[in-house]
Design a protein around this motif. Structure first.
Motif, short mmCIF file in Angstrom:
data_model
loop_
_atom_site.label_atom_id
_atom_site.label_comp_id
_atom_site.label_asym_id
_atom_site.label_seq_id
_atom_site.Cartn_x
_atom_site.Cartn_y
_atom_site.Cartn_z
N ASP A 223 -23.25 41.82 6.31
CA ASP A 223 -22.45 40.60 6.45
C ASP A 223 -21.29 40.85 7.41
N GLY A 224 -21.52 41.72 8.41
CA GLY A 224 -20.44 42.19 9.26
C GLY A 224 -19.87 41.12 10.19
N ALA A 225 -18.57 41.18 10.38
CA ALA A 225 -17.87 40.32 11.34
C ALA A 225 -16.65 41.07 11.84
N SER A 226 -16.33 40.89 13.10
CA SER A 226 -15.11 41.49 13.63
C SER A 226 -13.92 40.57 13.35
N ALA A 227 -12.74 41.17 13.31
CA ALA A 227 -11.53 40.36 13.11
C ALA A 227 -11.37 39.37 14.26
N ASN A 228 -11.69 39.78 15.48
CA ASN A 228 -11.59 38.86 16.62
C ASN A 228 -12.62 37.74 16.54
N GLY A 229 -13.82 38.05 16.05
CA GLY A 229 -14.83 37.02 15.88
C GLY A 229 -14.40 35.97 14.87
N ILE A 230 -13.79 36.43 13.80
CA ILE A 230 -13.34 35.49 12.77
C ILE A 230 -12.22 34.60 13.29
N THR A 231 -11.25 35.17 14.02
CA THR A 231 -10.17 34.31 14.53
C THR A 231 -10.69 33.37 15.61
N LEU A 232 -11.74 33.76 16.33
CA LEU A 232 -12.37 32.83 17.27
C LEU A 232 -12.93 31.64 16.51
N GLY A 233 -13.67 31.90 15.43
CA GLY A 233 -14.22 30.81 14.63
C GLY A 233 -13.15 29.91 14.04
N LEU A 234 -12.09 30.51 13.54
CA LEU A 234 -10.99 29.73 12.98
C LEU A 234 -10.32 28.88 14.05
N SER A 235 -10.17 29.45 15.24
CA SER A 235 -9.56 28.71 16.34
C SER A 235 -10.41 27.50 16.72
N LEU A 236 -11.72 27.71 16.85
CA LEU A 236 -12.60 26.59 17.18
C LEU A 236 -12.58 25.52 16.10
N LEU A 237 -12.49 25.95 14.83
CA LEU A 237 -12.39 24.99 13.74
C LEU A 237 -11.11 24.17 13.87
N SER A 238 -9.99 24.85 14.10
CA SER A 238 -8.71 24.16 14.20
C SER A 238 -8.67 23.18 15.36
N GLN A 239 -9.36 23.52 16.45
CA GLN A 239 -9.38 22.66 17.63
C GLN A 239 -10.37 21.51 17.51
N GLY A 240 -11.08 21.43 16.39
CA GLY A 240 -12.03 20.35 16.21
C GLY A 240 -13.31 20.52 16.99
N LYS A 241 -13.65 21.78 17.33
CA LYS A 241 -14.84 22.05 18.14
C LYS A 241 -16.05 22.47 17.31
N LEU A 242 -15.89 22.52 15.99
CA LEU A 242 -17.00 22.85 15.11
C LEU A 242 -17.47 21.66 14.31
N LEU A 243 -16.53 20.79 13.93
CA LEU A 243 -16.83 19.66 13.05
C LEU A 243 -16.12 18.41 13.56
N THR A 244 -16.46 17.26 12.99
CA THR A 244 -15.72 16.03 13.29
C THR A 244 -14.30 16.16 12.77
N ALA A 245 -13.43 15.29 13.25
CA ALA A 245 -12.03 15.33 12.83
C ALA A 245 -11.91 15.16 11.31
N ARG A 246 -12.70 14.26 10.76
CA ARG A 246 -12.64 14.02 9.31
C ARG A 246 -13.07 15.24 8.52
N SER A 247 -14.18 15.84 8.92
CA SER A 247 -14.68 17.02 8.21
C SER A 247 -13.76 18.22 8.40
N THR A 248 -13.20 18.36 9.59
CA THR A 248 -12.23 19.44 9.83
C THR A 248 -11.05 19.29 8.89
N ALA A 249 -10.50 18.09 8.81
CA ALA A 249 -9.35 17.86 7.93
C ALA A 249 -9.70 18.13 6.48
N SER A 250 -10.88 17.71 6.04
CA SER A 250 -11.29 17.91 4.65
C SER A 250 -11.42 19.40 4.32
#
Length: 339
Positions: A223-250
């Motif tokens: 289940d390996g992940a790098s710290a940089n990979g995780i912050t990349l995913g979190l950043s994309l989530l925060s920017q609304g690039k993974l989900l719709t605005a409503r789902s991101t907020a939820s």
């Protein structure tokens, strides 16, 4: 790798869906992290007795400061975040609804932390997708997470989501039951649902057998992940690039409501700061602890956003020392924002 050989890295790139693994260090004209934050992350990483990865990503300015940030480390329950994103993506696409009914049966039970276990009788427990998502994200319920995982298509679906959305450096494992069984050197049996059978089988193993299995896991975490990979995913989530605005907020609302790890990253917060986070905690063997993690989105009172990940692969340090490290990373970010 000895601490002295672990480089602290700086990336300075504008936020984008697919950030490069490494960018030129300190290019002219781009925002830079403060020297104080650089020094703090280096001191915290080098001074910790254990294998740790730290990543701090400024979402609004685009730079990243990391200590050994590219090495894959056990995620444990941090990986529930990727299941949640896959679920919300299915909601966005109309394939699921948070109000869809789900019956959790005794056969669905997993192991370790699963508060829903007390509610599952002989006829099962009736819930909704939304209720299971809340249990997985706010209480880190393993059974809630596994039921959701298989509802969206299993590990293949989660890994496909990560690849399709450009979250590099993150791999999803085989699900809670297989992950924990293999970490201990066992293969999951259906009759172990609920956890007691697994615990008895693990207790019957020799220390040497468990030690070999744990070392295999740490050397190449499934289940390996790098710290940089995780912050990349979190950043994309925060920017609304993974989900719709409503789902991101939820989803971020659920992460801010998390009941786990109140003395990890959250311990370094100051008035006006918020943290939407997900913790992870792996198995212990003797005084060796594995997969002790906390990752999240840190927002300053002025709205400035940071993605942060502290991933302790293994350590013999006591829990208060581990929590202090995490809180100190948050404190370093808070202090840098003030300057």
């Amino acid at each position: 790798m000895p601490p002295s050989a672990v480089p602290i890295t700086v990336q300075t790139t504008a936020p984008a869906p697919r950030l490069p693994t490494r960018a030129p260090v300190r290019p002219a004209g781009r925002p830079q992290p403060s020297a104080d934050l650089l020094n703090a992350v280096q001191a915290l990483g080098a001074g910790f007795k254990g294998q740790v990865g730290i990543s701090v990503r400024d979402i609004d300015e685009g730079w990243v400061v990391a200590w050994d940030g590219d090495r894959p480390r056990p995620q444990q329950s941090v990986s529930k975040l990727w299941v949640a994103i896959t679920v919300m993506d299915a909601v966005d696409r109309g394939r699921l609804s948070l109000t869809d009914p789900v019956t959790v049966t005794r056969a669905d039970l997993t192991l370790f932390h699963q508060p829903i276990r007390a509610l599952v009788g002989k006829d099962g427990y009736k819930a909704t997708i939304g209720e299971l998502l809340r249990g997985a994200m706010t209480r880190s319920d393993n059974t809630c997470n596994d039921v959701l995982l298989w509802r969206v298509g299993g590990p293949v679906a989660v890994n496909r989501m990560l690849a399709d959305k450009g979250v590099s450096g993150v791999k999803f494992g085989p699900g809670e039951r297989q992950l924990q069984a293999r970490t201990a050197g066992l293969e999951w049996r259906p009759e172990w649902a609920g956890g007691w059978g697994f615990l008895k089988a693990r207790a019957a193993m020799s220390y040497e057998a468990r030690d070999r299995a744990l070392n295999r896991y740490l050397a190449a975490p499934i289940d390996g992940a790098s710290a940089n990979g995780i912050t990349l995913g979190l950043s994309l989530l925060s920017q609304g690039k993974l989900l719709t605005a409503r789902s991101t907020a939820s989803l971020l609302t659920l992460m801010r409501s998390s009941k786990t790890g109140p003395l990890r990253l959250k311990s370094g917060l100051r008035p006006g700061w918020t943290l939407a986070h997900k913790t992870g905690t792996g198995q212990d063997l003797g005084n060796l602890s594995t997969g002790y993690n906390d990752v999240g989105l840190l927002v300053a009172p002025n709205g400035h956003r940071y993605a942060v990940a502290v991933m302790i692969a293994s350590t013999r340090q006591a829990i208060p020392v581990r929590m202090r490290l995490m809180g100190d990373v948050t404190r370093a970010i808070v202090a840098s924002e003030r300057r």
